[in-house]
Each structure stands twice: as C-alpha cells, then as structure tokens.
Design a protein around this motif. Structure first.
Motif, PDB file in Angstrom:
ATOM      1  N   ALA A  85       6.363   5.091  23.303  1.00 48.89           N
ATOM      2  CA  ALA A  85       6.791   3.742  23.219  1.00 48.89           C
ATOM      3  C   ALA A  85       5.631   2.810  23.917  1.00 48.89           C
ATOM      4  O   ALA A  85       5.718   1.764  23.283  1.00 48.89           O
ATOM      5  N   LEU A  86       5.083   3.152  25.015  1.00 48.36           N
ATOM      6  CA  LEU A  86       4.213   2.222  25.752  1.00 48.36           C
ATOM      7  C   LEU A  86       2.795   2.147  24.758  1.00 48.36           C
ATOM      8  O   LEU A  86       2.208   1.144  24.277  1.00 48.36           O
ATOM      9  N   VAL A 119       8.578  10.190  25.778  1.00 44.73           N
ATOM     10  CA  VAL A 119       9.053   9.220  25.027  1.00 44.73           C
ATOM     11  C   VAL A 119       8.505   7.949  25.522  1.00 44.73           C
ATOM     12  O   VAL A 119       8.025   6.872  24.858  1.00 44.73           O
ATOM     13  N   SER A 120       8.432   7.727  26.820  1.00 40.99           N
ATOM     14  CA  SER A 120       7.754   6.172  27.385  1.00 40.99           C
ATOM     15  C   SER A 120       6.447   6.349  27.003  1.00 40.99           C
ATOM     16  O   SER A 120       5.798   5.087  26.611  1.00 40.99           O
ATOM     17  N   LYS A 136      -1.213   1.109  19.615  1.00 39.29           N
ATOM     18  CA  LYS A 136      -2.137   2.316  19.304  1.00 39.29           C
ATOM     19  C   LYS A 136      -1.290   2.916  18.358  1.00 39.29           C
ATOM     20  O   LYS A 136      -0.025   3.095  18.022  1.00 39.29           O
ATOM     21  N   ASN A 179       1.091   4.176  31.179  1.00 39.09           N
ATOM     22  CA  ASN A 179       0.577   3.125  30.459  1.00 39.09           C
ATOM     23  C   ASN A 179      -0.801   3.073  30.463  1.00 39.09           C
ATOM     24  O   ASN A 179      -1.505   3.069  29.484  1.00 39.09           O
ATOM     25  N   LEU A 236       2.870   2.431  21.230  1.00 38.47           N
ATOM     26  CA  LEU A 236       3.213   1.495  20.182  1.00 38.47           C
ATOM     27  C   LEU A 236       3.161  -0.018  20.788  1.00 38.47           C
ATOM     28  O   LEU A 236       2.688  -0.622  20.008  1.00 38.47           O
ATOM     29  N   LYS A 237       3.623  -0.246  21.830  1.00 38.68           N
ATOM     30  CA  LYS A 237       3.516  -1.600  22.308  1.00 38.68           C
ATOM     31  C   LYS A 237       2.248  -2.097  22.639  1.00 38.68           C
ATOM     32  O   LYS A 237       1.913  -3.223  22.223  1.00 38.68           O
ATOM     33  N   GLY A 238       1.432  -1.199  22.863  1.00 36.09           N
ATOM     34  CA  GLY A 238      -0.192  -1.469  23.041  1.00 36.09           C
ATOM     35  C   GLY A 238      -0.820  -1.330  21.679  1.00 36.09           C
ATOM     36  O   GLY A 238      -2.267  -1.210  21.905  1.00 36.09           O
ATOM     37  N   PHE A 249      11.084   7.562  15.872  1.00 36.68           N
ATOM     38  CA  PHE A 249      10.024   6.644  16.260  1.00 36.68           C
ATOM     39  C   PHE A 249       9.474   6.349  14.919  1.00 36.68           C
ATOM     40  O   PHE A 249       8.841   5.185  14.749  1.00 36.68           O
ATOM     41  N   ASN A 272      11.092   5.210  12.238  1.00 38.24           N
ATOM     42  CA  ASN A 272      11.788   3.815  11.988  1.00 38.24           C
ATOM     43  C   ASN A 272      11.424   2.728  12.980  1.00 38.24           C
ATOM     44  O   ASN A 272      11.321   1.863  12.617  1.00 38.24           O
ATOM     45  N   LEU A 273      10.870   3.235  14.355  1.00 37.95           N
ATOM     46  CA  LEU A 273      10.768   2.141  15.233  1.00 37.95           C
ATOM     47  C   LEU A 273       9.588   1.471  14.940  1.00 37.95           C
ATOM     48  O   LEU A 273       9.242   0.080  14.992  1.00 37.95           O
ATOM     49  N   LEU A 296      -3.271   3.480  27.065  1.00 37.47           N
ATOM     50  CA  LEU A 296      -4.211   2.445  26.748  1.00 37.47           C
ATOM     51  C   LEU A 296      -5.734   3.147  26.728  1.00 37.47           C
ATOM     52  O   LEU A 296      -6.619   2.565  26.169  1.00 37.47           O
TER      53      LEU A 296
END
Lengths: 168, 168, 168, 168
Positions: free
Chosen positions: C114-115, C110-111, C121, C91, C117-119, C136, C138-139, C95
């Motif tokens: 995903a992190l 992959v993590s 970025k 993470n 996108l969650k943040g 990804f 699609n996500l 960030l």
C-alpha cells in the motif's frame, strides 16, 4: 484553528534541580498564557516537570513519545503521541512547536536545538551552562535567544509570536 | 555479514574549502581501509566530496537521503536510501555508522553529533572550530575524539573499531 | 552512480515454505541480473531467504532494520541500515526500491504494498493468495503486476525498468 | 492523564460523498463521547470532514501532518503535529490511537489498517467496499470489526475500550 504550541525540551534522567524548577514554572506560565505545552512526554526530568507545571493551572499538554508503549508516559500528559521512532522523534518535537524553549542541556537537548535551527525555528535557551549559550549563539546569531529566567523566556516567546504574526 | 560502515557528516551548502578537502580525503581513506562510506547522500558539500573521494579509489558509498526524489543525489553515491523524512533521517545516519566522523560544522552536523552521542556512538571531530570541540568534549568526554587531520581521523576510527571488536 | 535496487518484501515469522523458496530464488535472480537486493534485513522469513539467495551468487544485499541493535540482522545482509523506527521503516523500504516485489503476504507486507502504491511505485505480487491479488489489482490496476513464479517476477521487473528508463 | 484518542483514517482527495458524510458523523460522535479525535490533519477528504464534525460539537482534534508547513492543515484541527516524514507518519497515526476507524478506502488507508494490525491495534472498518472487508477480515479475524454505520462504529469502539480497560 491551530492552537499555539510552545515546546519545552530538556534533559530526562540527568536534569538538575534548577532545570526541574525552571521547567515547572515554564509549563505553568505557558498554560497561563493560553498556549499548549509540548514535550517529549516521558515521566522524567524536564518533560515531566513542565507538564506538571502546565497541569497545575489546567493547561493542555502534548507528549511526543519515542516509543510505542503506554508505560513511560508522564501522568501530566493529556495527548500522548506514540512515534516508536526513538530520538528521530526529536525532529517532530521542534517542527510542531511555534517556539522552542531549551531548559537545561543534555545530548538530546542539543540535538533538538540544532534540529530546530535547521528547521528555521527560533529557540530560547534557559540554562546556567554559559558555554552552550555562546556555542549556539555563534551557530545561529539571529535565531537563538538567551534568557535568565522562566519569566523572561515567556516574554521572549510572546515577542517572537507577535513578530511572526506580523509577518503573515 | 554486515560490512563496517563509517559515517562522514558535515555541512552541505555551507561547507568550507577546508571541509571539502578533508571530506574527500576521508572518503578516499575510508575506502582504502576496506570500509563502506555512509553520508547524507546529497550532491553538495561534505556528503558529495566524501563520496567522490571514496569512488576515486573504487569504494562503496551509501547515501541516506532526506527526500524521496532522485534529483538531488550525489553522482558518487552507489546505494541511495530514500527516507522522505527530512532531518529526522540524521538519526538513521548515525545509528547505521560503526563510527561517526564530523567534518566541519553546521546546525545539521551538530544534530548528528548530538544524536550519535545519545545513541552511544563514538564520534570523531575534524574541524577548525575550536569552540565546538570544547563544547562537545565537555558534553561527552569519553565518546568524543578531537583530531587534526583526515589521517588521524582514520587511525582513530581504526582504534575504536579494534576496541569495540575486543568487547564482543 | 546510483545502482538499481530491487526490494523484496514478505512475511517474517509467518512465511510459508513456498514463500521462502520463492524468496531465495528471487534473491538469486536479482543478484544475477546485476541488481542490488533490498529487504527488511531481519534474520527470519522472506527477508532472510532472499538475502541468502543473493549471497549464494555473490550479490550485494541491503537490509533496512526496524530497530537499532545488531542482534537481529540476517547473516546474509551486507549493508545494514538501522532506522530504530519500527514499522515506519516500511516506507523507506519501498521508496528506496526501483521496483517492489511482494513475496507472500502478512500485515507488514500489505502495508508495504500500500505504501509503495501511495509512493507511485510499481509492485509485483508473487503469492498463492488469490484474494489479495484481486484486492490489490482493484486498488491500483495500472501499478500492480501479478506473477506466478520468481522467474516471471524478474522478467516483469526488467520490463518495468526498461519502461522507466525510456521515460527519462 | 492520557485522554482516550480515536483515530479516523480515510481517503484524502479521493473520498466519496458517503465517506465524507460518515467521517463528519464519526467526528461528531467521537467528540460527544468525550474522546479526542486524531486524523492525518490535512484539509481534504475524510481527515477534514471528521475534524469538522468534532469541532461542530466543540471536540478536541489532533492532526498528524505528513509535511512541515502550515499551509495544508485542516481549519478544524486544534493540535497540529508536523512530522515532515510523508506517509511514514501513518504509523504514528495508528500507534497513537486507542482504536482505529477506517472510513472509506484508498492506498493510504490500506497502509494504515495494515500498520494498525501489525501494531496489535483493533480496527473498525466502515466502508461500502465489500471486498476490502473480506480481505482484512481474513488477514486478521480477531482484530477487524466490520460495521455498517457511524453509530455502530462508535458502539464498537466503546465495547473495545471497555474490554481493554478490563484487561488492565
């Protein structure tokens, strides 16, 4: 609804016989008060003794482990949280405790008391190290409570909880 | 190859004028020694002053931020690392420093000194708080160095680095 | 003032020959663009190859390590940040990156995507795994950029940085 | 002795009606199986629904919160662990779960599935997103289990636990 959690922090390998006796009694009294006990979760020192004290009267025990493996957990921990983040987990220990009780003193415990103060937590010190009591009392006069026994620690925790509830 | 990193830790909002002066000089001397300066990265207190001192002589500065946003960074930080993990980032500060210098004292600084000792780091204390020097010297006699000036801190850091290199 | 940091994430032990070639070129182009390279810092796979590419043209390289020891660092990392927090450090990687480039694909990568996108970025995917690109995209249709070469990745990163600067 | 913990991960604000229904049933069945439920602890989405399901039959619920404040906790969480480390806490969620069940899909959930695979955990996917099932099954054929209902998820978790116990 969130249960009340009392954190007991203290030395692992370097705990003294007095620390262990106090930790066991703290764990027992915390459980008898209907609170959940939180510790660093390892199978040594104050963490282990406090957890055993709580289990001796069927309390609920949470351990916040510094690593990711199941080998080093205290047998007396019910809920094991694996952080795999070393001593940075000390911050989680104190943020998750409604009241923090430091039982004895080592470098890890000092970091937890300091992180607790930084996180606006109230901290109860149970220790025969006079110097550390003066040091922390000076660092944060209004958030440090110095006590002489496990019983006094529990009475102080109860008073802090009552005041905090009154604030809500 | 990994550059040598010297961490300077100290109060943010509560830094004294003496802390700020010492921090600026520490940053300057660290950069002049060819080392990288690491701080908590925020735009206040010892972190900010040390970074400014290092930049005044074109040093390289790293800031390990407690949050995830770009608003609170010191202007004098070159490399901003966003942890978004609050005070748990204090452990990263000390683990990433070859030598830790504490300049002044607050609850956050106390946590960093304690985490550094827990992580087997050597820590130099530059502070006019006599009590804290005695407290930490007692906690870890062999890993705490008490100094009276920024210059003495840098000479001590150099001696520690020489010894550690000799160990390799 | 904060330098621009581009993160390159990708497999360690499981990197393919194509991943390593792309990573080296990414590192080189990032350094030639005047940006700082950030990776997971270990001496294997995409992290290592990207750092070597950057150093081949005298770039500046940051490595965010999952552990606390100096043994596993890439020789091509200048600034080593020791987190001792395992994969939770992923993470911090994302960030701290102004733009994230995923080069190849493994569970860790992959993590990180995903992190990121969650943040919030923006993430550039350079991979010959068609399925992961579709997954990804699609996500997060608006924050995923699929590219076919290191050069295209750098052009895309530059475009993202220009847009973000325009937003300020 | 450590209780068995089953983690249920899934979208917060973006959970679908089907996700919420599945999550509630998962929580209920986990509690009825005598296991502890672990979630991300917030008062929205899959975390909240699973916790409510567990409490509807007097289960024990643990919530690993991303922040440090008490405002955003699900009412159905008994043990609140405050990490104050944002999405990096996702790694703690999966490391602390004996089996991980992903219920629905968002960027956070994808990071948790990937971190779980990275941490050698076995992961059960309950989702109507066909593409994500194929994606993760390809990423880790031996550690991903695709199921069609909450009941099948629980039967699969039981089978995994039996196998893991057999390994000890």
């Amino acid at each position: 609804m969130k249960k009340i959690i009392i954190g007991v922090m203290g030395p692992g390998e370097k705990a003294t016989a007095v620390d262990l006796k106090n930790a066991y009694e703290l764990g027992k009294l915390i459980a008898q008060s209907g609170w959940v006990l939180l510790t660093g979760g390892r199978n040594v020192g104050v963490m282990n003794a406090a957890s055993q004290g709580a289990k001796s009267v069927n309390g609920l025990t949470v351990g916040i482990l510094p690593d990711a493996n199941q080998q080093a957990i205290s047998e007396a921990v019910d809920i094991a949280i694996f952080t795999d983040m070393g001593n940075a987990r000390n911050n989680i220990n104190v943020l998750s405790s409604d009241v923090v009780i430091a039982c004895g003193l080592g470098a890890g415990t000092v970091s937890e008391v300091a992180l607790a103060l930084k996180g606006k937590k109230q901290v109860i010190l149970l220790s025969d190290d006079e110097q550390s009591k003066v040091f922390f009392k000076n660092l944060s006069p209004e958030n440090i409570y110095v006590v002489e026994s496990a019983k006094e620690a529990i009475a102080t925790a109860q008073a802090i909880l009552n005041t905090n509830l009154g604030d809500c």
